[in-house]
Scaffold this active site. Structure first.
Site, PDB file in Angstrom:
ATOM      1  N   SER A 108      50.135  24.129  29.249  1.00  0.00           N
ATOM      2  CA  SER A 108      51.464  24.410  28.716  1.00  0.00           C
ATOM      3  C   SER A 108      52.474  23.549  29.450  1.00  0.00           C
ATOM      4  O   SER A 108      52.183  22.982  30.516  1.00  0.00           O
ATOM      5  CB  SER A 108      51.806  25.890  28.887  1.00  0.00           C
ATOM      6  OG  SER A 108      53.120  26.167  28.434  1.00  0.00           O
TER       7      SER A 108
ATOM      8  N   TYR B 179      59.896  40.254   4.056  1.00  0.00           N
ATOM      9  CA  TYR B 179      58.570  39.670   4.275  1.00  0.00           C
ATOM     10  C   TYR B 179      57.689  39.877   3.054  1.00  0.00           C
ATOM     11  O   TYR B 179      57.643  40.962   2.469  1.00  0.00           O
ATOM     12  CB  TYR B 179      57.899  40.304   5.492  1.00  0.00           C
ATOM     13  CG  TYR B 179      56.574  39.658   5.834  1.00  0.00           C
ATOM     14  CD1 TYR B 179      56.527  38.503   6.603  1.00  0.00           C
ATOM     15  CD2 TYR B 179      55.378  40.178   5.359  1.00  0.00           C
ATOM     16  CE1 TYR B 179      55.326  37.891   6.901  1.00  0.00           C
ATOM     17  CE2 TYR B 179      54.167  39.577   5.643  1.00  0.00           C
ATOM     18  CZ  TYR B 179      54.149  38.431   6.420  1.00  0.00           C
ATOM     19  OH  TYR B 179      52.952  37.824   6.696  1.00  0.00           O
TER      20      TYR B 179
ATOM     21  N   HIS C 170      51.952  17.019  16.514  1.00  0.00           N
ATOM     22  CA  HIS C 170      50.506  16.990  16.269  1.00  0.00           C
ATOM     23  C   HIS C 170      49.935  15.576  16.267  1.00  0.00           C
ATOM     24  O   HIS C 170      48.891  15.318  16.868  1.00  0.00           O
ATOM     25  CB  HIS C 170      50.176  17.672  14.939  1.00  0.00           C
ATOM     26  CG  HIS C 170      50.347  19.151  14.971  1.00  0.00           C
ATOM     27  ND1 HIS C 170      50.233  19.943  13.854  1.00  0.00           N
ATOM     28  CD2 HIS C 170      50.622  19.997  15.990  1.00  0.00           C
ATOM     29  CE1 HIS C 170      50.438  21.206  14.172  1.00  0.00           C
ATOM     30  NE2 HIS C 170      50.679  21.258  15.466  1.00  0.00           N
TER      31      HIS C 170
ATOM     32  N   TYR D 134      50.604  18.801  29.011  1.00  0.00           N
ATOM     33  CA  TYR D 134      49.537  18.545  28.046  1.00  0.00           C
ATOM     34  C   TYR D 134      48.626  17.405  28.489  1.00  0.00           C
ATOM     35  O   TYR D 134      47.423  17.408  28.230  1.00  0.00           O
ATOM     36  CB  TYR D 134      50.140  18.224  26.680  1.00  0.00           C
ATOM     37  CG  TYR D 134      51.107  19.268  26.175  1.00  0.00           C
ATOM     38  CD1 TYR D 134      50.866  20.628  26.365  1.00  0.00           C
ATOM     39  CD2 TYR D 134      52.277  18.896  25.511  1.00  0.00           C
ATOM     40  CE1 TYR D 134      51.752  21.588  25.907  1.00  0.00           C
ATOM     41  CE2 TYR D 134      53.174  19.846  25.050  1.00  0.00           C
ATOM     42  CZ  TYR D 134      52.910  21.192  25.256  1.00  0.00           C
ATOM     43  OH  TYR D 134      53.800  22.139  24.807  1.00  0.00           O
TER      44      TYR D 134
ATOM     45  N   LYS E 148      48.142  23.792  11.229  1.00  0.00           N
ATOM     46  CA  LYS E 148      48.754  23.096  10.117  1.00  0.00           C
ATOM     47  C   LYS E 148      50.253  22.963  10.357  1.00  0.00           C
ATOM     48  O   LYS E 148      50.831  23.778  11.077  1.00  0.00           O
ATOM     49  CB  LYS E 148      48.422  23.793   8.792  1.00  0.00           C
ATOM     50  CG  LYS E 148      49.105  25.127   8.442  1.00  0.00           C
ATOM     51  CD  LYS E 148      49.200  26.132   9.483  1.00  0.00           C
ATOM     52  CE  LYS E 148      50.089  27.301   9.116  1.00  0.00           C
ATOM     53  NZ  LYS E 148      51.004  27.642  10.169  1.00  0.00           N
TER      54      LYS E 148
ATOM     55  N   ILE F 159      50.823  31.966  17.566  1.00  0.00           N
ATOM     56  CA  ILE F 159      49.640  32.099  16.712  1.00  0.00           C
ATOM     57  C   ILE F 159      48.365  32.023  17.542  1.00  0.00           C
ATOM     58  O   ILE F 159      47.372  32.684  17.240  1.00  0.00           O
ATOM     59  CB  ILE F 159      49.639  31.013  15.611  1.00  0.00           C
ATOM     60  CG1 ILE F 159      48.544  31.277  14.589  1.00  0.00           C
ATOM     61  CG2 ILE F 159      49.483  29.620  16.210  1.00  0.00           C
ATOM     62  CD1 ILE F 159      48.741  32.513  13.757  1.00  0.00           C
ATOM     63  N   ALA F 160      48.394  31.244  18.615  1.00  0.00           N
ATOM     64  CA  ALA F 160      47.235  31.163  19.504  1.00  0.00           C
ATOM     65  C   ALA F 160      47.012  32.488  20.216  1.00  0.00           C
ATOM     66  O   ALA F 160      45.881  32.983  20.316  1.00  0.00           O
ATOM     67  CB  ALA F 160      47.431  30.038  20.520  1.00  0.00           C
ATOM     68  N   TRP F 161      48.094  33.071  20.719  1.00  0.00           N
ATOM     69  CA  TRP F 161      48.004  34.335  21.454  1.00  0.00           C
ATOM     70  C   TRP F 161      47.524  35.479  20.566  1.00  0.00           C
ATOM     71  O   TRP F 161      46.661  36.263  20.953  1.00  0.00           O
ATOM     72  CB  TRP F 161      49.373  34.667  22.038  1.00  0.00           C
ATOM     73  CG  TRP F 161      49.451  35.982  22.758  1.00  0.00           C
ATOM     74  CD1 TRP F 161      49.794  37.195  22.217  1.00  0.00           C
ATOM     75  CD2 TRP F 161      49.170  36.226  24.139  1.00  0.00           C
ATOM     76  NE1 TRP F 161      49.755  38.176  23.175  1.00  0.00           N
ATOM     77  CE2 TRP F 161      49.374  37.612  24.368  1.00  0.00           C
ATOM     78  CE3 TRP F 161      48.785  35.413  25.205  1.00  0.00           C
ATOM     79  CZ2 TRP F 161      49.195  38.192  25.616  1.00  0.00           C
ATOM     80  CZ3 TRP F 161      48.619  35.999  26.448  1.00  0.00           C
ATOM     81  CH2 TRP F 161      48.806  37.369  26.653  1.00  0.00           C
TER      82      TRP F 161
ATOM     83  N   THR G 238      47.909  36.371   5.228  1.00  0.00           N
ATOM     84  CA  THR G 238      47.903  36.858   6.618  1.00  0.00           C
ATOM     85  C   THR G 238      47.268  38.249   6.751  1.00  0.00           C
ATOM     86  O   THR G 238      47.808  39.099   7.464  1.00  0.00           O
ATOM     87  CB  THR G 238      49.332  36.903   7.175  1.00  0.00           C
ATOM     88  OG1 THR G 238      50.125  37.797   6.361  1.00  0.00           O
ATOM     89  CG2 THR G 238      49.965  35.523   7.183  1.00  0.00           C
TER      90      THR G 238
END
Length: 340
Positions: free
Chosen positions: A51, A249, A93, A72, A111, A29-31, A269
């Protein structure tokens, strides 16, 4: 002026012209979405990416900039970072958000913020006491399409609200996918099953109670692969929610009312260039309204930046996070008594 506000304003004054953000983890999701949004924000500098493997960090920094770091822990030791973005697996988290806050960093976290209501409360209270911004990345709430739906409903387009339904399902993932790993909070419910739950609260309010919930466990995995949830408002309006990762989906929601129905597809999304289509159906009327494209990731990054700079308050968002955590926990308690 409160102590929290004074502390935040002091930190805002100390922040550089560009917010220097460190990224903890090289998640998909970051990428795909969050880091492109950060890179496109002129007030943000992606200063470091950490990473578990140096090669993954290098791959990310080659595209987005910053210093690649292995481990990290190394990110917490970096000088000059104003904030951290944490896209780690859900059950990691709590530890790293707390460590980031105690290191004096503002935090944007994917989240769910944590795996429990108590931990979420503790971290929100820590952030407020420290004068730091802590924001959970429920990005869909920052897309303008949902406010357009709410306005349409308020204008009486389909009469008085009678019910809400929402679905978020995806096909099975390849073997080894992190969603199959229970030890890091695997399964679809915490990963994306919370979207329909949060959408139900967005439209029906904060006093939803759990009427029933069923989670289905696959024999090869120790996580719930799909499920259904029934919520209800104090005055009897139901919310029927479905999630899972053994389906085709789809992500959508629908609001039924006394004279019609509103439906929105790709509700959670939508790509930045996608123009959502709101369908309005009544007995003698069918209409489609094309809504403006919007970039929900760019919007939440901007919200986070403005909050760090003292230009926006995220307390309302935090209260939503706390309500979400409490409701998610209630759903799990009911579902684990009826799991099949």
């Amino acid at each position: 002026m409160s102590v929290d506000t004074r502390a935040q304003e002091t930190r805002a004054q100390e922040t550089r012209d560009r917010l220097r953000i460190g990224v903890m983890g090289c998640a998909d999701i970051a990428w795909r979405r969050t880091l492109p949004a950060m890179a496109g924000n002129p007030a943000v500098e992606i200063a470091a990416i950490a990473s578990r493997s140096k090669s993954s960090a290098v791959e990310f920094t080659d595209r987005f900039g910053g210093v690649p770091l292995e481990g990290y822990e190394s990110l917490l030791d970096q000088d000059g970072l104003d904030a951290l973005y944490i896209p780690l697996p859900g059950l990691l988290h709590a530890e790293w958000v707390e460590r980031a806050l105690r290191a004096g960093k503002h935090v944007l976290v994917e989240k769910p913020m944590t795996g429990s209501h108590a931990e979420t409360v503790r971290l929100v209270e820590l952030a407020r006491a420290s004068g730091l911004v802590l924001l959970e990345n429920y990005m869909f709430l920052h897309h303008s399409q949902h406010e357009a739906v709410r306005r349409t409903l308020a204008d009486g387009a389909i009469g008085e609200l009678r019910g809400f339904s929402s679905t978020f399902t995806i096909p099975p993932k390849p073997a080894g996918d992190i969603r199959y790993q229970s030890e890091v909070g695997g399964g679809p419910f915490l990963d994306f099953g919370g979207y329909p739950v949060r959408a139900a609260q967005y439209f029906l309010g904060s006093e939803l109670r759990v009427v029933g919930a069923v989670f289905r466990h696959h024999e090869e995995h120790r996580v719930a692969m799909s499920g259904s949830v029934l919520l209800c408002t104090p005055d009897g309006i139901p919310a029927q929610l479905t999630f899972g990762m053994e389906h085709s989906y789809g992500n959508s929601y629908s609001l039924s009312a006394s004279t019609g129905r509103l439906t929105l597809d790709r509700a959670f999304t939508p790509p930045p260039t996608y123009q959502p289509v709101l369908r309005i159906e009544r007995q003698d009327h069918s209409e489609e309204r094309t809504l403006p494209a919007d970039d929900q990731f760019a919007n939440i990054v901007d919200t986070f930046v403005q909050a760090v700079l003292g230009e926006r308050c995220v307390r309302e968002h935090q209260e939503g996070t706390l309500r979400q955590a409490a409701l998610i926990q209630q759903i799990q308690r009911v579902a684990y008594h009826t799991a099949i």
